[in-house]
Write a protein that holds these residues in place. Structure first.
Motif, PDB file in Angstrom:
ATOM      1  N   TYR A  42       5.758   6.503  -3.842  1.00 13.83           N
ATOM      2  CA  TYR A  42       4.518   6.375  -4.062  1.00 13.83           C
ATOM      3  C   TYR A  42       3.819   4.672  -3.570  1.00 13.83           C
ATOM      4  O   TYR A  42       3.283   5.052  -2.462  1.00 13.83           O
ATOM      5  CB  TYR A  42       3.904   6.292  -5.113  1.00 13.83           C
ATOM      6  N   ASP A  43       5.198   4.047  -3.948  1.00 14.00           N
ATOM      7  CA  ASP A  43       4.915   2.555  -3.332  1.00 14.00           C
ATOM      8  C   ASP A  43       5.563   2.563  -1.944  1.00 14.00           C
ATOM      9  O   ASP A  43       4.253   2.533  -0.828  1.00 14.00           O
ATOM     10  CB  ASP A  43       5.694   1.777  -4.297  1.00 14.00           C
ATOM     11  N   PHE A  99       2.692   4.099   0.662  1.00 12.70           N
ATOM     12  CA  PHE A  99       1.792   3.734   0.419  1.00 12.70           C
ATOM     13  C   PHE A  99       1.747   3.128   1.562  1.00 12.70           C
ATOM     14  O   PHE A  99       0.700   2.683   2.315  1.00 12.70           O
ATOM     15  CB  PHE A  99       1.663   2.413  -0.866  1.00 12.70           C
ATOM     16  N   GLN A 142       0.521   4.926   4.333  1.00 18.08           N
ATOM     17  CA  GLN A 142      -0.614   5.535   3.939  1.00 18.08           C
ATOM     18  C   GLN A 142      -1.956   4.910   4.414  1.00 18.08           C
ATOM     19  O   GLN A 142      -2.183   3.551   3.833  1.00 18.08           O
ATOM     20  CB  GLN A 142      -0.610   5.874   2.757  1.00 18.08           C
ATOM     21  N   VAL A 189      -5.784   4.380  -0.230  1.00 10.94           N
ATOM     22  CA  VAL A 189      -5.185   4.365  -1.420  1.00 10.94           C
ATOM     23  C   VAL A 189      -6.006   4.438  -2.304  1.00 10.94           C
ATOM     24  O   VAL A 189      -6.652   3.312  -2.582  1.00 10.94           O
ATOM     25  CB  VAL A 189      -3.768   3.466  -1.350  1.00 10.94           C
ATOM     26  N   GLU A 199      -4.676   6.713  -7.185  1.00  7.26           N
ATOM     27  CA  GLU A 199      -3.403   6.530  -6.568  1.00  7.26           C
ATOM     28  C   GLU A 199      -2.601   5.669  -6.684  1.00  7.26           C
ATOM     29  O   GLU A 199      -1.681   5.084  -7.466  1.00  7.26           O
ATOM     30  CB  GLU A 199      -3.704   7.014  -5.443  1.00  7.26           C
ATOM     31  N   TYR A 200      -3.218   4.328  -7.116  1.00  5.51           N
ATOM     32  CA  TYR A 200      -2.289   2.705  -7.659  1.00  5.51           C
ATOM     33  C   TYR A 200      -2.274   3.098  -8.477  1.00  5.51           C
ATOM     34  O   TYR A 200      -1.090   2.582  -9.041  1.00  5.51           O
ATOM     35  CB  TYR A 200      -3.519   1.753  -7.247  1.00  5.51           C
ATOM     36  N   LYS A 220      -0.620  -3.439  -1.015  1.00  6.60           N
ATOM     37  CA  LYS A 220      -1.513  -3.084  -1.356  1.00  6.60           C
ATOM     38  C   LYS A 220      -1.571  -3.143  -2.706  1.00  6.60           C
ATOM     39  O   LYS A 220      -1.509  -2.514  -3.042  1.00  6.60           O
ATOM     40  CB  LYS A 220      -1.803  -1.661  -0.453  1.00  6.60           C
TER      41      LYS A 220
END
Lengths: 340, 340
Positions: B160-161, B164, B167, B170, B174-175, B248
């Motif tokens: 996921y990181d 991001f 992406q 975010v 989601e974070y 992010k």
């Protein structure tokens, strides 16, 4: 399946390679694990596992389990875990070796990128451990011990293999130790885990391990030989790939040991050359290998190891299921291109 | 150590962070595992583990075990395994994030190369699994289940990181899910494994997990905040590193959600800019974060999570060892820069 195994559970048990392989494929494909999020993590695993392969390791684990009269399905999850583990090592090896193709398809780090191959590989290792840990509780510590030994062994083997790239001299015994770790411990460990799940006596677990070790070594030497002598249409890769990549295989190591100084220096020079016409290089190296009798030496070593493996498996003390024994012998003979 | 735990084994048990950490250090250092061959595989692991770190995860596992009146040494190998696992993830993350320094020392892929970081990392994962599997036999399946869940979780979090990075938007949720997986599941899982080794009732295992999850989330948000507001001499890294790398973080995600269009676009542009003066960029981004109140928002979230964690641990149903409880609360409060 005849013998004891056939009666367990009251339903017919699959016994031959083709059937066991199919069961492995189905189980691998249907694992809930791959449906998790984020899919960017799991898709490369599904892709890599879908590239095919003979499923040698899980089939060996299942056969080893059945051999001692246990329902092979008891070993199904650990067996599938061994295949996932094997594929995890391929993802990472392909990054390290900068390999672009596998089974005629782009490798994960080429289709995606190196980071994806690293991380999805890690997730596959975690998934593999998770599957192996589904072994029956009563044999779990022993199965895990076998699994961790083989996992560390495979890493050690890959490290030796990488060391060899920059190591000027590699002896035959160093080479044999490298392929023992990189290839044979996983073959042997798969048989060991199957036997442990079946509750086989320790003596037989060791024999089956020794059998797998010999088969694994023979399998790798055979692969080294096939690099030059295979039927390209059946081999699935181009002839001479190891020579193109200056890989120190058994043929190279033996040739270096056997050749007189002038030829040895010539061979060494060929393995550090760049920009040479590839076909010419392959032909010249092949001629030097043959001058050193390395190709015959390799064949003889395969024969010797295959014979030694036979001695190990024929010395099992348990009364084993004869159909499974037959299937196992036929399968391993087939892997080495032999009739049984 | 007072209470029940102090009486087990007839010798005084260590209880506070400093003592437990020392025990972890000693055990880590003396593992036979690192003495194996080839050393090219194991040296980077020894180097990485020698870089320091607070040993948060193993200490939490040991405290969780002691909390329920069990000799903490029962959890020592799994605890050390969790530290080895954590360091394995750092080796691979540093390759993926192209990070050059950790704890003021060159990272493994910089000191050696990426292949070494990949392969030694793999060996560390195998070693970690091996150590975790040394949990007492009666709780082994549960401990392994917890370990495999956290291992897959950490991989998912890292994915996921990485997602991001490319992406565009975010969300806060989601974070939070990303940091739950990447950071909190390992903190929570360490406490869970300690509690499982101690044979704690399922209800309390869950509460301790929930406690660890809240602490883990708070710890990461605190880290995001410290990137801009830390005392540089104590922080161990340069202020504004996350901004330099266009990371992010919670501050960024909240600022994007809170800012009006003009400022939001300005912030987004700053996070895709290259070649800008770094100090100017950090100052501008910081001003925008503060305009959005993201820094206060972050502090409030840490406070909220810390309070929720307190509620979880105060609701344990077992009669716990009060000295260990005190040590655990003091340790986690300290991690979040709070007095206890």
């Amino acid at each position: 399946m005849g013998g004891i195994a056939g009666k367990i559970g009251g339903i017919g048990l699959m016994k031959n390679y083709a059937q066991l392989r199919q069961e492995v494929e189905k189980t691998l494909r249907e694992l809930q694990l791959w449906k998790g999020e984020p899919q960017a993590l799991y898709q490369p695993a599904v892709y890599a596992l879908g590239q095919g392969g003979k499923r040698i390791r899980p089939v060996l684990a299942l056969m080893a389990c059945g051999l001692f009269g246990k329902d092979y399905r008891e070993a199904l999850m650990p067996a599938v875990g061994l295949e996932v583990f094997h594929n995890f090592t391929l993802l990472h090896d392909d990054v390290m070796d900068n390999a672009a193709m596998r089974h005629g398809m782009a490798t994960v780090h080429v289709k995606w990128n190196a980071d994806t191959a690293i991380l999805s590989g890690d997730a596959m290792f975690a998934a593999a451990s998770c599957l192996v840990a589904k072994a029956p509780k009563d044999c779990l510590p022993e199965v895990l011990d076998a699994f961790h030994r083989l996992a560390l062994g495979v890493c050690e083997g890959q490290q030796y293999d990488m060391n060899f790239e920059t190591q000027s001299e590699v002896s035959k015994s160093e080479y044999m130790e490298m392929i023992r770790l990189k290839t044979a411990v996983l073959i042997a460990g798969s048989l060991e885990i199957g036997a442990l799940v079946a509750g086989a006596p320790q003596e037989d677990v060791k024999r089956l391990y020794a059998y797998g070790n010999k088969i694994g070594l023979a399998f790798q030497l055979q692969d080294d030989w096939l690099d030059l002598y295979a039927d390209e249409s059946k081999f699935g890769k181009r002839i001479g790939g190891d020579i193109r990549e200056n890989k120190k295989t058994y043929l190279y190591v033996r040739a270096i040991e056997n050749l007189k100084e002038t030829d040895r220096k010539k061979l060494e020079a060929l393995f550090t050359s760049t920009g040479m016409n590839e076909e010419e290089k392959i032909a010249t190296v092949k001629a030097l290998f043959e001058k050193a009798n390395a190709h015959e030496d390799c064949r003889a070593a395969v024969n010797q190891l295959f014979a030694e493996a036979g001695t190990e498996i024929d010395a099992l003390v348990s009364s084993v299921d004869s159909d499974t024994l037959h299937a196992l012998k036929a399968f391993t003979a087939g892997l080495l291109g032999r009739e049984y």
